[in-house]
Design a protein around this motif. Structure first.
Motif, PDB file in Angstrom:
ATOM      1  N   VAL A 233       0.848  -1.292  -0.108  1.00  0.00           N
ATOM      2  CA  VAL A 233       0.102   0.035   0.040  1.00  0.00           C
ATOM      3  C   VAL A 233       0.832   1.342   0.061  1.00  0.00           C
ATOM      4  N   THR A 234       0.513   2.130  -1.084  1.00  0.00           N
ATOM      5  CA  THR A 234       1.513   3.403  -1.046  1.00  0.00           C
ATOM      6  C   THR A 234       0.505   4.382  -1.100  1.00  0.00           C
ATOM      7  N   ARG A 235       1.477   5.685  -0.640  1.00  0.00           N
ATOM      8  CA  ARG A 235       0.344   7.006  -0.818  1.00  0.00           C
ATOM      9  C   ARG A 235       1.203   7.835  -1.587  1.00  0.00           C
ATOM     10  N   ILE A 236       0.410   8.731  -2.389  1.00  0.00           N
ATOM     11  CA  ILE A 236       1.164   9.612  -3.386  1.00  0.00           C
ATOM     12  C   ILE A 236       1.649  10.540  -2.392  1.00  0.00           C
ATOM     13  N   ALA A 237       3.046  11.323  -2.831  1.00  0.00           N
ATOM     14  CA  ALA A 237       3.632  12.219  -2.252  1.00  0.00           C
ATOM     15  C   ALA A 237       3.042  13.575  -2.109  1.00  0.00           C
ATOM     16  N   HIS A 238       3.099  14.117  -0.929  1.00  0.00           N
ATOM     17  CA  HIS A 238       2.862  15.641  -0.755  1.00  0.00           C
ATOM     18  C   HIS A 238       3.816  16.402  -0.607  1.00  0.00           C
ATOM     19  N   GLY A 239       3.784  17.510  -1.308  1.00  0.00           N
ATOM     20  CA  GLY A 239       5.128  18.418  -1.083  1.00  0.00           C
ATOM     21  C   GLY A 239       4.672  19.921  -1.730  1.00  0.00           C
ATOM     22  N   LEU A 240       6.005  20.553  -1.981  1.00  0.00           N
ATOM     23  CA  LEU A 240       5.567  21.851  -2.916  1.00  0.00           C
ATOM     24  C   LEU A 240       5.224  21.441  -4.207  1.00  0.00           C
ATOM     25  N   PRO A 241       4.159  22.031  -4.684  1.00  0.00           N
ATOM     26  CA  PRO A 241       4.095  21.791  -5.950  1.00  0.00           C
ATOM     27  C   PRO A 241       5.015  22.595  -6.982  1.00  0.00           C
ATOM     28  N   VAL A 242       5.275  22.075  -7.978  1.00  0.00           N
ATOM     29  CA  VAL A 242       6.310  22.722  -8.707  1.00  0.00           C
ATOM     30  C   VAL A 242       5.900  24.227  -9.311  1.00  0.00           C
ATOM     31  N   GLY A 243       6.885  25.134  -9.135  1.00  0.00           N
ATOM     32  CA  GLY A 243       6.668  26.625  -9.373  1.00  0.00           C
ATOM     33  C   GLY A 243       6.322  27.259  -8.290  1.00  0.00           C
ATOM     34  N   LEU A 244       6.073  26.599  -7.253  1.00  0.00           N
ATOM     35  CA  LEU A 244       5.451  27.401  -6.115  1.00  0.00           C
ATOM     36  C   LEU A 244       6.813  27.942  -5.472  1.00  0.00           C
ATOM     37  N   ASP A 245       6.669  29.294  -4.995  1.00  0.00           N
ATOM     38  CA  ASP A 245       7.706  29.827  -4.261  1.00  0.00           C
ATOM     39  C   ASP A 245       7.552  29.298  -2.789  1.00  0.00           C
ATOM     40  N   LEU A 246       8.839  29.041  -2.070  1.00  0.00           N
ATOM     41  CA  LEU A 246       8.706  28.569  -0.963  1.00  0.00           C
ATOM     42  C   LEU A 246       8.003  29.483   0.072  1.00  0.00           C
ATOM     43  N   GLU A 247       8.308  30.802  -0.056  1.00  0.00           N
ATOM     44  CA  GLU A 247       7.436  31.714   1.135  1.00  0.00           C
ATOM     45  C   GLU A 247       5.947  31.596   0.805  1.00  0.00           C
ATOM     46  N   TYR A 248       5.452  31.172  -0.214  1.00  0.00           N
ATOM     47  CA  TYR A 248       4.126  31.231  -0.419  1.00  0.00           C
ATOM     48  C   TYR A 248       3.353  29.797  -0.051  1.00  0.00           C
ATOM     49  N   ALA A 249       4.334  28.971   0.460  1.00  0.00           N
ATOM     50  CA  ALA A 249       3.824  27.669   0.789  1.00  0.00           C
ATOM     51  C   ALA A 249       3.179  27.727   2.233  1.00  0.00           C
ATOM     52  N   ASP A 250       1.844  27.061   2.328  1.00  0.00           N
ATOM     53  CA  ASP A 250       1.445  27.101   3.841  1.00  0.00           C
ATOM     54  C   ASP A 250       2.141  26.027   4.600  1.00  0.00           C
ATOM     55  N   GLU A 251       1.973  26.065   6.031  1.00  0.00           N
ATOM     56  CA  GLU A 251       2.922  25.547   6.884  1.00  0.00           C
ATOM     57  C   GLU A 251       2.800  23.772   6.787  1.00  0.00           C
ATOM     58  N   VAL A 252       1.537  23.426   6.246  1.00  0.00           N
ATOM     59  CA  VAL A 252       1.184  22.025   6.459  1.00  0.00           C
ATOM     60  C   VAL A 252       1.938  21.316   5.309  1.00  0.00           C
ATOM     61  N   THR A 253       1.736  22.165   3.975  1.00  0.00           N
ATOM     62  CA  THR A 253       2.408  21.633   2.869  1.00  0.00           C
ATOM     63  C   THR A 253       3.975  21.718   3.047  1.00  0.00           C
ATOM     64  N   LEU A 254       4.528  22.605   3.596  1.00  0.00           N
ATOM     65  CA  LEU A 254       5.915  22.848   3.897  1.00  0.00           C
ATOM     66  C   LEU A 254       6.392  21.528   4.823  1.00  0.00           C
ATOM     67  N   SER A 255       5.602  21.346   5.750  1.00  0.00           N
ATOM     68  CA  SER A 255       5.982  20.165   6.950  1.00  0.00           C
ATOM     69  C   SER A 255       5.865  18.761   6.067  1.00  0.00           C
ATOM     70  N   ARG A 256       4.906  18.552   5.084  1.00  0.00           N
ATOM     71  CA  ARG A 256       4.971  17.561   4.402  1.00  0.00           C
ATOM     72  C   ARG A 256       6.097  17.354   3.485  1.00  0.00           C
ATOM     73  N   ALA A 257       6.514  18.508   2.925  1.00  0.00           N
ATOM     74  CA  ALA A 257       7.778  18.633   1.961  1.00  0.00           C
ATOM     75  C   ALA A 257       9.024  18.085   2.632  1.00  0.00           C
ATOM     76  N   MET A 258       8.899  18.778   3.948  1.00  0.00           N
ATOM     77  CA  MET A 258      10.219  18.351   4.965  1.00  0.00           C
ATOM     78  C   MET A 258      10.249  17.109   5.224  1.00  0.00           C
ATOM     79  N   SER A 259       9.392  16.528   5.726  1.00  0.00           N
ATOM     80  CA  SER A 259       9.248  15.039   6.181  1.00  0.00           C
ATOM     81  C   SER A 259       9.455  13.880   4.943  1.00  0.00           C
ATOM     82  N   GLY A 260       9.077  14.534   3.728  1.00  0.00           N
ATOM     83  CA  GLY A 260       9.007  13.736   2.774  1.00  0.00           C
ATOM     84  C   GLY A 260      10.337  13.638   1.892  1.00  0.00           C
ATOM     85  N   ARG A 261      11.234  14.423   2.517  1.00  0.00           N
ATOM     86  CA  ARG A 261      12.568  14.992   1.802  1.00  0.00           C
ATOM     87  C   ARG A 261      13.540  13.622   1.492  1.00  0.00           C
TER      88      ARG A 261
END
Lengths: 198, 198
Positions: free
Chosen positions: B167-195
């Motif tokens: 069983v796998t889950r699709i990755a969540h993280g920063l959408p391509v092209g989005l500036d880091l500073e505009y990412a919300d905290e939850v997305t950013l946290s997902r992006a970090m933990s999925g590094r």
């Protein structure tokens, strides 16, 4: 996989509507595909029966169910004023104001030499026929403040004034609530030249 | 003056569609009222006939014209993978990617205790029946990264893993092209933990 054919047809039909691009059409088609059958039937029926029931008022050219529209039929409006607009949507906008009590004339277009639209292509003759009847004291030109709207207003003023009828143009200026700094130059220039004593 | 009745009915029918408010519905109705009769008939027919022609695939729950959808019928897809999504629109989004070659399963909803939607209210049993058949090596959970989507993914992982299926889950993280500073905290946290290692 491509879209299945019935959904592709829905998307194509919807994407021809104004303001509905490919993406909105897709979203709408997918939604409609999951709506209960009877709701989709009602939607389709209302559009088709609605279109069939609508015609143009034989006097002013506004949308109407009968030969003459509600506004032309009622005795509650001042028949000495005719407000000239481009299309039925503009009548709706004016009526939303709940302020104007005169009649309308819908041109169904504006003069546009660039697009080959001349005086014979819009409902100008119908307006002149109404004015010849003699009840009108004032014609209010309410076409938009763009190139075509201005050209149409100028043309109408030139041919109506010789009939001895007062011709006015709605005021153009700053929309209420708009900050001066966000106004474009043309609007600002109109607002200045249309300034009044306080 | 109020809207004439056929136009009022069009506006009401259109304003029930998603993303179409009162103003858009008015604009669309006024446009449709001025369209040639045959174009409105085609629009209405395409919506109604389209809706009638669409059903759900008896295997995966996607929109289909036949009993089984194009994707389930073809032999060109890997039948060892099933991607689980919320609704047919998500299948369309995945297919646009032109990358995934497995099958789908459409849940027609996500678990939402707040709205009283439990496992029996969405197509989970149908998924389990497919998995029991034994061809599946991997289930990819592609529900949205919101509360309901996460809850649904967690629930499905818990009941599918005991079957010995990956069983796998699709990755969540920063959408391509989005500036880091505009990412919300939850997305950013997902992006970090999925590094990943580079």
């Amino acid at each position: 996989m491509d879209q299945i054919e019935p959904i592709a047809r829905m998307i194509s039909a919807l994407s021809h509507l104004p303001g509905i691009g490919q993406k909105s059409a897709q979203r709408l088609a997918y939604h409609i595909a999951s709506m209960p059958l009877e709701e989709v039937r009602d939607l389709a029926t209302n559009l088709w029966q609605g279109r069939k029931a609508v015609r143009y008022c034989s006097v002013c050219g506004n949308y109407s169910v009968e030969d003459e529209c509600q506004i032309c039929r009622t005795s509650m409006r001042h028949n000495g004023q005719i407000c000239v607009v481009r299309d039925p949507r503009d009548v709706m906008a004016m009526e939303r104001m709940h302020d104007y009590q005169g009649l309308y004339h819908v041109l169904h277009g504006t003069l546009s030499p660039m697009d080959g639209i001349g005086p014979g292509d819009i409902h100008i003759q119908e307006l002149m026929d109404r004015l010849q009847a003699g009840d009108t004291q004032e014609v209010i030109l309410a076409t938009s403040p763009d190139i075509e709207g201005e050209a149409t207003a100028n043309y109408l003023a030139r041919i109506i004034k010789p009939l001895g009828i007062r011709v006015t143009r709605i005021a153009h200026g700053l929309p209420v609530g708009l900050d001066l700094e966000y106004a474009d130059e043309v609007t600002l220039s109109r607002a200045m030249s249309g300034r009044r004593e306080m």
